[in-house]
Design a protein around this motif. Structure first.
Motif: not given
Length: 379
Positions: A139-157
Motif C-alpha cells: 500500500a502506498h500513500n495515493r495522495t502524495g503519489t498523485s501529486a508526483y504524477l501530476s507534476m510529471l505530466v505537466v513538466l514532461v509535456a
C-alpha cells in the motif's frame, strides 16, 4: 558533538570509499591522454571495468548514509536529501558541458529522457516486482503519489512535447523560453514548499495502525529531530555528498570510453546516455530496491518520482537560461517514437499507482515497457 562521536559516524569504510572514489577520478585525469579514442580494446575493457567497480563501491557508501538519514529524518525529508544531492550535481555537470566548447544542443533532452525511462520503468519496475513477490501487495500513500504524477505530466509535456508543436526545429523561441522557465521553476518551488511543509504527511508510508499526524505536528517533529541531531545530520549529509560526487564525475568521464566501445560494436549512440544515466542514479536505484524489499513502497515513490520531478524541474530551466545567455540552440522536442514511449510510461504510471496496492504484476509491466524502449533505441 565531540570528536569521538564524529569518529563513530565516520568509519574506516567511509574514508576508504571517499579515497577510492576521488583517487580513481584523479587517476582518470592523469591518464586522460592515454584514454583518448581510439583506445586499444584490452585497455578500454579494463578501464571501464575499473570505473564501474569503483562506482559500485562508492554507491553502497551513498546508500548507507542515505538510509541512515532516512531513518533519522523520516520521509519525505530523508528521500529528499539523497534525491537533491544527486540531481543538483547532475544539473551542474550538464550546465558545465553546455558552457564548454562544442555544440551540445540535445544534451538536456537526451539526458532527461534516459533518466525518465530508467527511473519510471526500470527502477520502479524492478522494485515493484521484487517487493511485490516478497510482500504480495504494498500500500502506498495515493495522495502524495498523485501529486508526483501530476507534476510529471505537466513538466514532461512542457519539456518534450510542447516544443515539438509550437517551437522551431524542436526548440522554443526566446519569447517562449522565458515563460516556460518561470512557470517550471514556480511549479517546482511550490511543490517542494508543500512537500516539506503542510503536505509532508502525504509522502509518508501508509500505516493504518497509527493515527495521521497533523501538518503542524509534522513540522514540529522534523524541527525537533534537527535540533537534537543537527551535528549527526550534517556529518552524514557531508559524507553522502563527498561520496556521490566521484560517482557522477566518473560516470561522465567514462562517456567517451563508452561512446568508443559502443561505436565499435555498432550500438546506437543514445545507448551510452542510458548507461551513464543508470550509473549516475545507481545509489538511488539500490536504495529504492532495498526499500521495496522492506515493504516501504512510499519510499520507492519518493525516491523515484521525486528524482524525476527534480531532474526535469531543475535541468530544463537551467539549460534554457544558459541557451539564452550564450545564444546556443537548445533542442528539447523528442522524436515521435520517444514521445509515444513517454506517453505510455506516464499512462502506465498513473494506472499502476491508482491502485490501493501495487503488486509484482505492475512491476512486470514497467519492466516490459523499458525493454520496448531499448528496442526503440536500436531501431
Amino acid at each position: 558533538m565531540s570528536r569521538a562521536e564524529v569518529k563513530q559516524l565516520i568509519g574506516v569504510k567511509d574514508v576508504a570509499r571517499i579515497v577510492l572514489g576521488w583517487g580513481a577520478f584523479a587517476a582518470l585525469l592523469i591518464l586522460h591522454p592515454l584514454l583518448e579514442p581510439p583506445v586499444p580494446a584490452p585497455v578500454l575493457v579494463i578501464a571501464l571495468a575499473v570505473i564501474v567497480a569503483v562506482i559500485l563501491v562508492c554507491a553502497f557508501g551513498v546508500v548507507t548514509q542515505a538510509e541512515a538519514l532516512a531513518h533519522r529524518l523520516g520521509d519525505p525529508y530523508g528521500s529528499l536529501v539523497l534525491t537533491l544531492s544527486i540531481v543538483l550535481i547532475e544539473v551542474i555537470l550538464i550546465s558545465a558541458v553546455m558552457l564548454g566548447p562544442g555544440e551540445h544542443a540535445t544534451i538536456a533532452r537526451d539526458s532527461v529522457m534516459a533518466v525518465a525511462m530508467i527511473i519510471l520503468n526500470l527502477v520502479i519496475g524492478l522494485a515493484l516486482l521484487l517487493g511485490g513477490m516478497r510482500h504480495r501487495g504494498m500500500a502506498h500513500n495515493r495522495t502524495g503519489t498523485s501529486a508526483y504524477l501530476s507534476m510529471l505530466v505537466v513538466l514532461v509535456a512542457l519539456a518534450f512535447g510542447l516544443p515539438a508543436l509550437i517551437g522551431v526545429d524542436g526548440s522554443y523561441a526566446t519569447a517562449q523560453e522565458i515563460p516556460i522557465i518561470i512557470l517550471t521553476l514556480v511549479l517546482y518551488a511550490f511543490f517542494l514548499f508543500r512537500q516539506m511543509g503542510a503536505q509532508a504527511g502525504d509522502f509518508t508510508e501508509v500505516d493504518t495502525r497509527s493515527p495521521q499526524r497533523s501538518p503542524r505536528e509534522e513540522r514540529t517533529g522534523i524541527r525537533q529531530v534537527l535540533a537534537a541531531h543537527r551535528a549527526e545530520v550534517i556529518v552524514r549529509l557531508a559524507l553522502l555528498v563527498v561520496t556521490v560526487i566521484p560517482i557522477v564525475l566518473l560516470s561522465h568521464d567514462m562517456a567517451a570510453l563508452l561512446d568508443d566501445g559502443l561505436g565499435r560494436l555498432g550500438a546506437p549512440v543514445a545507448l551510452a546516455g542510458v548507461l551513464i544515466a543508470g550509473i549516475v542514479f545507481l545509489p538511488e536505484s539500490i536504495t529504492a530496491v532495498r526499500a521495496a524489499l522492506g515493504g516501504e513502497v512510499q519510499r520507492v515513490v519518493n525516491l523515484c518520482h521525486g528524482a524525476l520531478v527534480s531532474t526535469v524541474g531543475l535541468t530544463i530551466p537551467a539549460v534554457l537560461v544558459i541557451g539564452i545567455a550564450t545564444g546556443q540552440t537548445v533542442v528539447l522536442a523528442e522524436s515521435p517514437a520517444n514521445l509515444l514511449m513517454l506517453g505510455v510510461t506516464l499512462l502506465l504510471s498513473v494506472t499502476t499507482f491508482a491502485a490501493k496496492r501495487v503488486t509484482a504484476m505492475h512491476g512486470a509491466a514497467h519492466l516490459v515497457t523499458f525493454a520496448i524502449y531499448v528496442v526503440v533505441l536500436f531501431s
